[in-house]
Design a protein around this motif. Structure first.
Motif, mmCIF file in Angstrom:
data_model
loop_
_atom_site.group_PDB
_atom_site.id
_atom_site.type_symbol
_atom_site.label_atom_id
_atom_site.label_comp_id
_atom_site.label_asym_id
_atom_site.label_seq_id
_atom_site.Cartn_x
_atom_site.Cartn_y
_atom_site.Cartn_z
ATOM 1 N N LEU A 52 0.962 -1.461 0.107
ATOM 2 C CA LEU A 52 -0.012 -0.146 -0.249
ATOM 3 C C LEU A 52 0.733 1.692 0.112
ATOM 4 O O LEU A 52 0.719 2.414 -0.753
ATOM 5 C CB LEU A 52 -0.623 -0.159 1.483
ATOM 6 N N VAL A 53 2.164 0.813 1.000
ATOM 7 C CA VAL A 53 2.565 2.059 0.417
ATOM 8 C C VAL A 53 3.515 2.400 -0.643
ATOM 9 O O VAL A 53 3.638 3.627 -1.158
ATOM 10 C CB VAL A 53 3.808 1.972 2.090
ATOM 11 N N ASP A 54 3.813 1.924 -1.376
ATOM 12 C CA ASP A 54 3.992 1.509 -2.072
ATOM 13 C C ASP A 54 3.568 2.017 -4.204
ATOM 14 O O ASP A 54 4.026 2.622 -4.202
ATOM 15 C CB ASP A 54 5.255 0.229 -3.143
ATOM 16 N N LEU A 55 2.762 1.511 -3.114
ATOM 17 C CA LEU A 55 0.999 2.287 -4.438
ATOM 18 C C LEU A 55 1.358 3.856 -4.006
ATOM 19 O O LEU A 55 1.158 4.553 -5.474
ATOM 20 C CB LEU A 55 0.263 1.542 -4.177
ATOM 21 N N GLU A 56 0.852 3.856 -2.398
ATOM 22 C CA GLU A 56 0.844 5.966 -2.732
ATOM 23 C C GLU A 56 1.744 6.149 -3.323
ATOM 24 O O GLU A 56 1.651 6.914 -4.343
ATOM 25 C CB GLU A 56 0.287 6.011 -1.405
ATOM 26 N N GLU A 57 2.880 5.532 -3.169
ATOM 27 C CA GLU A 57 4.558 6.954 -4.080
ATOM 28 C C GLU A 57 4.371 6.725 -5.134
ATOM 29 O O GLU A 57 4.294 7.520 -5.512
ATOM 30 C CB GLU A 57 5.285 5.764 -3.091
ATOM 31 N N ALA A 58 4.015 5.595 -5.563
ATOM 32 C CA ALA A 58 3.881 5.879 -7.389
ATOM 33 C C ALA A 58 3.394 6.617 -7.599
ATOM 34 O O ALA A 58 3.063 7.462 -8.881
ATOM 35 C CB ALA A 58 3.052 4.133 -7.563
ATOM 36 N N LEU A 59 1.610 6.623 -7.225
ATOM 37 C CA LEU A 59 0.953 7.614 -7.784
ATOM 38 C C LEU A 59 1.289 9.360 -7.440
ATOM 39 O O LEU A 59 1.139 10.352 -8.073
ATOM 40 C CB LEU A 59 -0.720 7.329 -6.576
ATOM 41 N N ALA A 61 3.878 9.996 -7.906
ATOM 42 C CA ALA A 61 5.270 10.119 -8.401
ATOM 43 C C ALA A 61 3.940 10.737 -9.806
ATOM 44 O O ALA A 61 5.125 10.941 -10.307
ATOM 45 C CB ALA A 61 6.448 9.118 -8.157
ATOM 46 N N ALA A 62 3.889 9.990 -10.118
ATOM 47 C CA ALA A 62 2.478 9.818 -11.188
ATOM 48 C C ALA A 62 2.111 11.339 -11.330
ATOM 49 O O ALA A 62 1.390 11.372 -12.640
ATOM 50 C CB ALA A 62 1.265 8.477 -11.640
ATOM 51 N N GLY A 63 1.409 12.085 -10.417
ATOM 52 C CA GLY A 63 1.660 12.965 -10.078
ATOM 53 C C GLY A 63 -0.483 13.086 -11.148
ATOM 54 O O GLY A 63 -1.439 13.144 -10.103
ATOM 55 N N GLU A 64 -0.420 14.291 -11.698
ATOM 56 C CA GLU A 64 -2.499 14.665 -12.204
ATOM 57 C C GLU A 64 -2.422 13.284 -12.827
ATOM 58 O O GLU A 64 -3.602 12.721 -12.858
ATOM 59 C CB GLU A 64 -2.057 15.058 -13.056
ATOM 60 N N GLU A 65 -1.475 12.860 -13.898
ATOM 61 C CA GLU A 65 -1.921 11.277 -14.235
ATOM 62 C C GLU A 65 -2.255 10.356 -13.330
ATOM 63 O O GLU A 65 -3.398 9.139 -14.149
ATOM 64 C CB GLU A 65 -0.563 10.437 -15.649
ATOM 65 N N GLY A 66 -1.728 9.803 -12.416
ATOM 66 C CA GLY A 66 -1.361 9.063 -11.900
ATOM 67 C C GLY A 66 -3.356 9.282 -10.713
ATOM 68 O O GLY A 66 -3.677 8.009 -10.920
ATOM 69 N N ALA A 67 -3.631 10.931 -10.442
ATOM 70 C CA ALA A 67 -5.000 10.410 -10.129
ATOM 71 C C ALA A 67 -5.889 10.336 -11.209
ATOM 72 O O ALA A 67 -6.961 9.761 -10.857
ATOM 73 C CB ALA A 67 -4.715 11.992 -9.751
ATOM 74 N N ALA A 68 -6.031 10.771 -12.172
ATOM 75 C CA ALA A 68 -6.931 10.276 -13.206
ATOM 76 C C ALA A 68 -6.637 9.307 -13.764
ATOM 77 O O ALA A 68 -8.017 8.177 -13.541
ATOM 78 C CB ALA A 68 -6.033 11.014 -14.669
ATOM 79 N N ALA A 69 -6.242 8.312 -13.507
ATOM 80 C CA ALA A 69 -5.846 6.506 -13.840
ATOM 81 C C ALA A 69 -6.897 6.251 -12.296
ATOM 82 O O ALA A 69 -7.732 5.461 -12.759
ATOM 83 C CB ALA A 69 -5.145 6.380 -13.522
ATOM 84 N N CYS A 70 -6.271 6.524 -11.263
ATOM 85 C CA CYS A 70 -7.148 6.107 -10.153
ATOM 86 C C CYS A 70 -9.076 6.348 -10.260
ATOM 87 O O CYS A 70 -9.461 5.614 -9.459
ATOM 88 C CB CYS A 70 -7.010 6.226 -8.789
#
Length: 81
Positions: A52-59, A61-70
């Motif tokens: 879960l911590v690794d996933l949060e860090e990856a999201l 790092a992805a910034g807006e693209e990560g939030a949009a993908a989620c």
């Protein structure tokens, strides 16, 4: 002996590890308690929280693209973002 109270067990193991250990047992099966099995449940719990911590860090790092993908994935599955 072979009698342990929950208080005794919680002095040696994390409460969430105990919960995971109990949830892994089928409700109609007897609980086979051992320190080794409870330590294994604790290790699995550590792995789950590490993921879960690794996933949060990856999201992050992805910034807006990560939030949009989620948000897109949550909308597809019907889950709340």
């Amino acid at each position: 002996g072979n009698f342990f109270t929950i208080r005794d067990v919680l002095l040696r193991h994390h409460p969430l590890a105990m919960r995971l250990f109990l949830l892994q047992t089928h409700y109609r099966s007897p609980i086979n308690y051992s320190n080794a099995l409870l330590e294994a449940a604790g290790a699995r719990l550590y792995y789950i929280y590490g993921t879960l911590v690794d996933l949060e860090e990856a999201l992050e790092a992805a910034g807006e693209e990560g939030a949009a993908a989620c948000a897109a994935k949550a909308a597809k599955s019907g889950a709340a973002p």
